[in-house]
Motif scaffolding. Structure first.
Motif, PDB file in Angstrom:
ATOM      1  N   VAL A  25       0.813  -1.202   0.000  1.00 13.59           N
ATOM      2  CA  VAL A  25       0.000   0.000   0.000  1.00 13.59           C
ATOM      3  C   VAL A  25       0.858   1.270   0.000  1.00 13.59           C
ATOM      4  CG1 VAL A  25      -0.247   0.090   2.526  1.00 13.59           C
ATOM      5  CG2 VAL A  25      -2.002   1.103   1.046  1.00 13.59           C
ATOM      6  N   VAL A  69      -6.591   5.158   4.563  1.00  9.65           N
ATOM      7  CA  VAL A  69      -6.431   4.776   3.157  1.00  9.65           C
ATOM      8  C   VAL A  69      -7.497   5.458   2.307  1.00  9.65           C
ATOM      9  CG1 VAL A  69      -6.514   2.876   1.504  1.00  9.65           C
ATOM     10  CG2 VAL A  69      -5.326   2.568   3.675  1.00  9.65           C
ATOM     11  N   LEU A  86      -6.108  -0.386  -3.225  1.00  9.82           N
ATOM     12  CA  LEU A  86      -5.327   0.145  -2.112  1.00  9.82           C
ATOM     13  C   LEU A  86      -5.732  -0.512  -0.796  1.00  9.82           C
ATOM     14  CD1 LEU A  86      -5.264   3.963  -2.994  1.00  9.82           C
ATOM     15  CD2 LEU A  86      -3.327   2.381  -3.048  1.00  9.82           C
ATOM     16  N   ALA A  90      -3.505  -2.945   1.733  1.00 11.82           N
ATOM     17  CA  ALA A  90      -3.314  -2.615   3.146  1.00 11.82           C
ATOM     18  C   ALA A  90      -3.861  -3.694   4.077  1.00 11.82           C
ATOM     19  CB  ALA A  90      -3.965  -1.272   3.462  1.00 11.82           C
TER      20      ALA A  90
END
Length: 285
Positions: A25, A69, A86, A90
């Motif tokens: 990420v 995020v 993303l 993560a």
């Protein structure tokens, strides 16, 4: 409205994005930040964080929360599909669903798009997805497709193929060199943003099409075009002995919360001169 292609379920294979080699990420967020030309400090100020924390996230020294995020992705204007990527990078579940377009949950959306493009008649309008597959089109578009070989009209239709194929609309576009350059540049910008392999494959295909022989009155490919006396670059296309001029406009949905919806685009063609307006209205009556 005339539907010219079956409504297709949006799938990862259709518009999947190819992420960079490093799928962590932190590097992904850094790549988006650099693509947007935003400094760590500027991003931190936008996201109510600190440059130090942004740096730690990008280098992997700190794992961002799910909320962080999404906040960073919003301030970097990351496409909805890429926001899910993303989150996965993560270690979180995707936040945005990807609903098939023929799902009952999107009935209102489909009905609204149908009313919109039908109400735009007699002017041409169509709906495409992220790889220019035609979802629906009105009678104005069907009028422009008169004479296109059946081989190019087999579903699923693709707007770029129909326009640039030497047996499609290309031979009838008087300013093909300029219009082709505009379309290819548009695709290049999208590839840089989405990193979509299907879109790149489509670009390589249509960019390799040979230029057809210019039709009557068309500008030869090796000659400079005359200055365009319009407020924007028009598509000038021959239809039944007439030259019709259109200015293209593309609309997308504001703040979409679904991947499928985020990747739809409604393209409308506004007549660029009085003669085109008069002719289209004469067809409608």
């Amino acid at each position: 409205m005339t539907t010219v292609a079956p409504v297709l379920a949006a799938t990862a294979a259709t518009a999947a994005s190819a992420a960079p080699v490093d799928k962590r990420v932190g590097p992904l967020l850094r790549a988006w930040r650099e693509r947007r030309r935003v400094s760590q400090l500027e991003l931190a100020l936008r996201a109510d964080s600190s440059a130090r924390h942004i740096s730690f996230i990008e280098t992997g020294r700190s794992r961002p929360s799910e909320e962080m995020v999404l906040r960073l992705a919003e301030h970097l204007d990351v496409p909805v599909r890429e926001r899910n990527a993303l989150l996965l990078a993560a270690g979180y579940a995707p936040h945005y669903p990807e609903t098939p377009l023929d799902d009952p949950a999107l009935d209102a959306l489909r009905a609204g798009m149908e009313r919109l493009i039908q109400g735009y008649e007699p002017y041409p309008a169509l709906v495409v997805d992220a790889t220019y597959t035609v979802v629906a089109a009105n009678r104005g578009i069907m009028m422009l497709l008169d004479g296109v070989p059946e081989s190019l009209l087999t579903p699923p239709l693709n707007a770029m193929r129909l326009t640039l194929h030497p047996e499609g609309l290309a031979p009838r576009i008087r300013n093909l060199r300029e219009w082709r350059g505009h379309l290819l540049a548009q695709m290049e910008r999208q590839i840089a943003l989405y990193r979509s392999e299907p879109l790149r494959a489509l670009y390589e295909e249509v960019a390799a099409y040979p230029m057809p022989e210019p039709g009557p009155g068309a500008t030869p490919a090796d000659e400079p075009a005359e200055p365009v006396p319009y407020f924007a670059l028009p598509m000038q296309i021959e239809h039944e002995g007439r030259t019709l001029s259109f200015i293209s406009s593309i609309s997308t949905f504001n703040t979409p919360m679904d991947v499928t919806v985020a990747e739809l685009a409604i393209e409308t063609f506004l007549p660029a001169d009085p003669a085109t307006v008069k002719y289209l209205h004469s067809l409608a009556t």
